[in-house]
Scaffold this motif. Sequence first.
Motif, PDB file in Angstrom:
ATOM      1  N   ILE A 228       0.842  -1.203   0.000  1.00 20.36           N
ATOM      2  CA  ILE A 228       0.000   0.000   0.000  1.00 20.36           C
ATOM      3  C   ILE A 228       0.869   1.242   0.000  1.00 20.36           C
ATOM      4  CG2 ILE A 228      -1.800   1.207   1.271  1.00 20.36           C
ATOM      5  CD1 ILE A 228      -2.424  -1.532   2.555  1.00 20.36           C
ATOM      6  N   LEU A 229       1.943   1.174   0.776  1.00 17.70           N
ATOM      7  CA  LEU A 229       2.813   2.337   0.868  1.00 17.70           C
ATOM      8  C   LEU A 229       3.513   2.621  -0.446  1.00 17.70           C
ATOM      9  CD1 LEU A 229       4.275   1.795   4.405  1.00 17.70           C
ATOM     10  CD2 LEU A 229       2.743   3.600   3.656  1.00 17.70           C
ATOM     11  N   LEU A 230       3.906   1.594  -1.168  1.00 17.46           N
ATOM     12  CA  LEU A 230       4.570   1.829  -2.447  1.00 17.46           C
ATOM     13  C   LEU A 230       3.653   2.572  -3.397  1.00 17.46           C
ATOM     14  CD1 LEU A 230       6.579  -1.427  -3.165  1.00 17.46           C
ATOM     15  CD2 LEU A 230       7.299   0.708  -2.121  1.00 17.46           C
ATOM     16  N   ILE A 231       2.391   2.189  -3.380  1.00 14.12           N
ATOM     17  CA  ILE A 231       1.432   2.879  -4.237  1.00 14.12           C
ATOM     18  C   ILE A 231       1.275   4.315  -3.763  1.00 14.12           C
ATOM     19  CG2 ILE A 231      -0.985   2.951  -4.924  1.00 14.12           C
ATOM     20  CD1 ILE A 231      -0.937  -0.083  -4.907  1.00 14.12           C
ATOM     21  N   TRP A 325       7.887   0.382 -13.590  1.00  8.48           N
ATOM     22  CA  TRP A 325       6.775   0.846 -12.779  1.00  8.48           C
ATOM     23  C   TRP A 325       5.521   0.008 -12.989  1.00  8.48           C
ATOM     24  CZ3 TRP A 325       8.163   3.458  -8.873  1.00  8.48           C
ATOM     25  CH2 TRP A 325       9.310   4.259  -8.947  1.00  8.48           C
ATOM     26  N   PHE A 326       5.330  -0.427 -14.200  1.00 10.04           N
ATOM     27  CA  PHE A 326       4.126  -1.206 -14.472  1.00 10.04           C
ATOM     28  C   PHE A 326       4.155  -2.530 -13.715  1.00 10.04           C
ATOM     29  CE2 PHE A 326       0.429  -2.642 -16.511  1.00 10.04           C
ATOM     30  CZ  PHE A 326       0.623  -3.960 -16.881  1.00 10.04           C
TER      31      PHE A 326
ATOM     32  N   GLY C  15       4.504   5.000 -15.662  1.00 13.20           N
ATOM     33  CA  GLY C  15       4.337   4.630 -14.259  1.00 13.20           C
ATOM     34  C   GLY C  15       3.004   5.089 -13.701  1.00 13.20           C
ATOM     35  N   TRP C  16       2.717   6.376 -13.954  1.00  6.65           N
ATOM     36  CA  TRP C  16       1.523   6.924 -13.354  1.00  6.65           C
ATOM     37  C   TRP C  16       0.273   6.349 -13.996  1.00  6.65           C
ATOM     38  CZ3 TRP C  16      -0.443   8.793  -9.301  1.00  6.65           C
ATOM     39  CH2 TRP C  16      -1.640   9.514  -9.343  1.00  6.65           C
ATOM     40  N   SER C  17       0.245   6.346 -15.297  1.00  3.44           N
ATOM     41  CA  SER C  17      -0.977   5.867 -15.951  1.00  3.44           C
ATOM     42  C   SER C  17      -1.157   4.377 -15.709  1.00  3.44           C
ATOM     43  CB  SER C  17      -0.946   6.169 -17.455  1.00  3.44           C
ATOM     44  OG  SER C  17       0.235   5.647 -18.012  1.00  3.44           O
ATOM     45  N   SER C  18      -0.043   3.655 -15.653  1.00  5.46           N
ATOM     46  CA  SER C  18      -0.206   2.226 -15.378  1.00  5.46           C
ATOM     47  C   SER C  18      -0.766   2.038 -13.987  1.00  5.46           C
ATOM     48  CB  SER C  18       1.125   1.504 -15.529  1.00  5.46           C
ATOM     49  OG  SER C  18       1.951   1.780 -14.417  1.00  5.46           O
TER      50      SER C  18
END
Lengths: 415, 300, 239
Positions: A228-231, A325-326, C15-18
Amino acid sequence: MARRIFQFVTGSARLMFQGGWAYHVWMTILTFLVLSGILAYGRQLRDGLIVTNMRDQVSWAFYIGNFTFLVGVAAAAVLLVIPAYVYNWKPIREIAIFGELLAISAIVMCLLFVTVDIGRPDRAWHLLPFIGNLNLPASLLGWDVVVLNAYLVLNLTIVLHFLYSAYHRQPYKAKFVVPLLLLSIPAAVSIHTVTAFVYAGMASRPFWNASILAPRFLASAFCSGPAILLILFQVLNRTTNIKIKDEAIWKIAELMSYAMFINLFLFGAEIFKEYYSDTHHLIHTRYLYSGVHGHDALVPFAWASIICSVVAFVLFLLPATRRNWFTLNLGCLLIYAGVYIEKGLALVIPGMTPDTLGEFYEYVPTLTEVRVGAGIFSIGFMVFTVLCKIAIPLIQGTHDAPARSAPAEGSVAAV
Amino acid sequence: MGSKKPAISRRAFVAGGTTAMTAIASGLAGASPSFVEQMLRQRFVELSPEDLERITSEMERDYLQKYGKECNVGTSKAQPGVLFGYALDLSRCVGCRRCVYACVNENNQSRDPQIHWIRVLQMDKEKGIELTESDPYYDPELVPEPDSFYMPVACMQCRNPPCVKVCPVEATWQEPDGIVVIDYDWCIGCRCCMSACPYGARHFNWAEPTVASEELNPDMHYLGNRVRPKGVVEKCTFCIHRVREGRYPACVEICPVGARKFGNLLDEEGEIRYLMREKRVFVLKEDLNTQPKFYYFYAT
Amino acid sequence: MSERPDKTDPQLLPGWSSLVILLSLFAVISGGVMVAILRGEEAHVTPDTGGVHAHGPADFPEIEFDVQLPSAVVEAVGSEQAGGFNVPPPPFSEDGIFPCSDCHVDLDVDPEPRELMMHEQIQINHGPKDRWCLDCHNADDRDHLRLANGTLVGFDESYKLCGQCHGTIFRDWREGIHGRRQGYWNGAKSYLLCAHCHDPHAPAFKPIKPLPPPVRPRFLASGASAEQTDAAPATGQEH
């Protein structure tokens, strides 16, 4: 002194109401869910717990499953504190406070889930040690009451001190706070160990009555909480001026992968013992993973949990996918789902199915239970959002400090 | 949890606080003293004889008003030199379930939602005692069915009760005569005891229990068969209101084949000790070391 | 390491949109699963045995659940006879059939095993095939039973006769392990003769109709009344 506290409180309250449209939409949705939960709980208070689908055969279910999962999330704040203050790792130190905020929100949700689960909340005062009668040292649930509240108080003290100092632009008192922070490490371990002991101590439930349960709880807690924190950190990076270094995020993800490895290893050890010894007790595990006598409602969830956990483990383990990131975010959500199912669903229900007299009662939650649960999660999210909303400007020093405060010497985060 | 020693005793504090709050509440809100008193009532073991007398009189008044019956809520204590034991003859039980309903009749269980303290398990003779293959919902035309035997299960009144160990508020405890009892006004309904019981002997009031007035048994005990409130746990108490007066429990007397035996384990000449010597007794889930006082045996 | 864009950069990084997409997918999937669970039909086996309706003792008025103790037991409690035993009279002793000698004193004794013309409703199914009446009944004095050694016992002591063959059961019954007892575990008890439960001519118990099973947990909230219509509730729906 009192005046400064009052200023802190009103200043924080002012910060709470300032925000963009996304913030207000988010809080409105949460408020709606909270109201729905309160109405559903009102119905439960009026008619009794029969509005849930819990029965004598499965007497702990949705509420206690969520409670168990959230205790793990609360314990996971430790994952940020250990590297930050024990190893003095700078990139994590400045964001360790968010772990504390998450811990506070999670503990609040835990306490709420327990409150809605008991049949006589008007008698909750019976649990108070002096006024009521808390059965220590025999009752593990009694110990749980103590350690959960102690952990909450500990985290609140640390956070309030930080924020109070930040509000008045003073340096925080390291001599006061750092010992408390270090104390929060065994405290976090204790809350989840005691909760695990509540289950592991019951000889009547062979699915739970295993020494491996406490280590498994801790391992799965350390996986799920930081997800949760990573998000959150990515959201903060995007929406505020706080810059959380990528290295910090990737380090946390790396630590989570190690925790997940231990989790999977312990899980494998359990599976070996159950299937190889092939005793009577195997029936609970078989119910979970392959169904028994046509009862197989949990099977898809159990397998989904394993798949999510293994995929997330690989995604976090490999530096390439960890830094993308994905795949990082995918891993976070998969871990969250995997551990939620494992701790919430795949712990409480199979422990009670079949019940002590061999009966299979397949439990699914009712709408009322889900509404109450959603309400409590919304309260938790609200608490977390509000705390972050207050903490972020204070940490950055961008709030309007009262006139009497010391001049800004740099943000708290830099200390 | 605090480190300071209290200046006044806890009982005095709570008693004084209770009185004060009751007075304030009844004055301010017009709330009846008994409602507030019930919310703040102390544990059974801490009540003085005068409190007990007052509380049971209030209960009897409430029951008269609600059910139209003169009730007696007893508070008899355990007799010295008595430890209750129970034995059930598996070679005799035919699975007729008269014990189940006699128990409901005697102990004022809720009819809706239904609570049964005794559960009769039908088992396959060729498989023996195999709980996961047992069936409590058997409903044939006639019993006993030729391939089956029957095993009624209720509270085992364990000597080492796991339910007592786990209760966070000590709302359940073992009396000196061996009966594990529940203080229905102290139980918070967390159901930890229900998870801990290996025999499924404890039952929860998921809704407000309902008993029709004409079915109410007016002979009650505070720790036994008085009408329970919503949201608390209950279970077999060996008919505590009967056995402490020397009577057999209701299930023992109703059994048409005489499969149920009851007596004082400390009496060497008694029925239970006799059958322990002459027959072979065993208990369920013996490896859990709960040491039940409810035995099973085969007379023939 | 990739550089962080500042807030004014209109381009969304993967990153953000994903993250946004993944969170939305997560919410939708979780919501869908929850809805599916709540609305789901029961997949497992439907009950073919009972437990759909809840019954209470009041549904069986023919059974007297409040056992009434004989007055002798009630009176004995508290007196010196507190340890005493009380037994009801043997069957048939109070409805004009006993004493048997009323008829049999005028009848001839025929010791030949045969089918009887009177008492023809008695079927003998007790042990070996050639068992017949005078194995137990006394030929010359029908008001007594006859033991193997010729001793006569009254019908109120018929257990002595049964105990000749069923010795272990007789010992158990004497100690209270066999047979039904009512009364006081520490005082006066009422017990029964063998013949009160076992028909001596065909002693095996006939099977009886059992009382109904408990209500299954998924029907617990459906209501107790046995007259309610048989509508199985879908699990997970509000009641």
